[in-house]
Every structure is written in C-alpha cells, then in structure tokens.
Motif scaffolding. Sequence first.
Motif, short mmCIF file in Angstrom:
data_model
loop_
_atom_site.label_atom_id
_atom_site.label_comp_id
_atom_site.label_asym_id
_atom_site.label_seq_id
_atom_site.Cartn_x
_atom_site.Cartn_y
_atom_site.Cartn_z
N GLY A 43 0.79 -1.23 0.00
CA GLY A 43 0.00 0.00 0.00
C GLY A 43 0.82 1.28 0.00
O GLY A 43 0.28 2.37 -0.10
N SER A 44 2.14 1.15 0.09
CA SER A 44 3.01 2.33 0.05
C SER A 44 3.42 2.64 -1.38
O SER A 44 3.11 1.89 -2.30
N VAL A 45 4.13 3.73 -1.56
CA VAL A 45 4.71 4.13 -2.84
C VAL A 45 6.22 4.23 -2.64
O VAL A 45 6.67 4.79 -1.63
N GLU A 46 6.97 3.68 -3.58
CA GLU A 46 8.43 3.70 -3.52
C GLU A 46 8.97 4.49 -4.71
O GLU A 46 8.40 4.42 -5.80
N ARG A 94 6.55 3.03 -12.79
CA ARG A 94 6.73 1.58 -12.98
C ARG A 94 5.56 0.81 -12.41
O ARG A 94 4.81 1.32 -11.56
N PRO A 95 5.43 -0.46 -12.82
CA PRO A 95 4.35 -1.30 -12.28
C PRO A 95 4.58 -1.61 -10.81
O PRO A 95 5.69 -1.48 -10.29
N THR A 96 3.54 -2.07 -10.16
CA THR A 96 3.59 -2.45 -8.76
C THR A 96 4.64 -3.53 -8.52
O THR A 96 4.79 -4.44 -9.32
N ALA A 97 5.35 -3.38 -7.41
CA ALA A 97 6.38 -4.37 -7.06
C ALA A 97 5.95 -5.15 -5.83
O ALA A 97 5.31 -4.65 -4.96
#
Length: 97
Positions: A43-46, A94-97
Amino acid sequence: MSSKLATRLLIRGRVQSVGYRAWFAAEAERRRLTGWVRNRRDGSVEALILAPAETLHDLIEASRSGPPAARVTEVAFSEEDVQESEAGPGFDVRPTA
C-alpha cells in the motif's frame, strides 16, 4: 554543478488510487530529475531519485503532501549506492512491485 545523490523514498499513508504516482512523476519531471516511482503491494509508494541535494530536499518536502486526495503519514528516505543508469534516462512510473 552540484553532485547528484541517489535516494530511495518510501511514502506511506493513503497514497494509492489517488494519483500519487502520476503527481510524483510530474513533480520529478518538473525538477528535471531522473528515476522512477511505483506502488508497492503493502500500500506504500516507492521511488528512486537521482538529484542534486537541494532539489531532492524540495521534492521530499513536496512528497509529504502529494496530490489533493492523498494523505501522507510518513516519508522515509535513504541514500542508495546506485549507478546513474539504474535510475533511468528520465522519470518513469513503474508497475507495482
């Protein structure tokens, strides 16, 4: 010219499904930074950013608010030992990791 720092940010709170990645990418591009941003499964953003220290500080401060629908509770960051090529030639979502 200032030397560039590679910094990884981890942004927590209500930051997914509110346009945070697009907002972050636009802020980075406006500052002419390189790197990327992506959602994480928790649920976070990197983000990984390559930037002069003073510009990086401005982006970190802006990331504490984000777009209008976001509610940021934490912005953690750490210096990274990465090559400029790992950050990319521009700024990517970028896509979700």
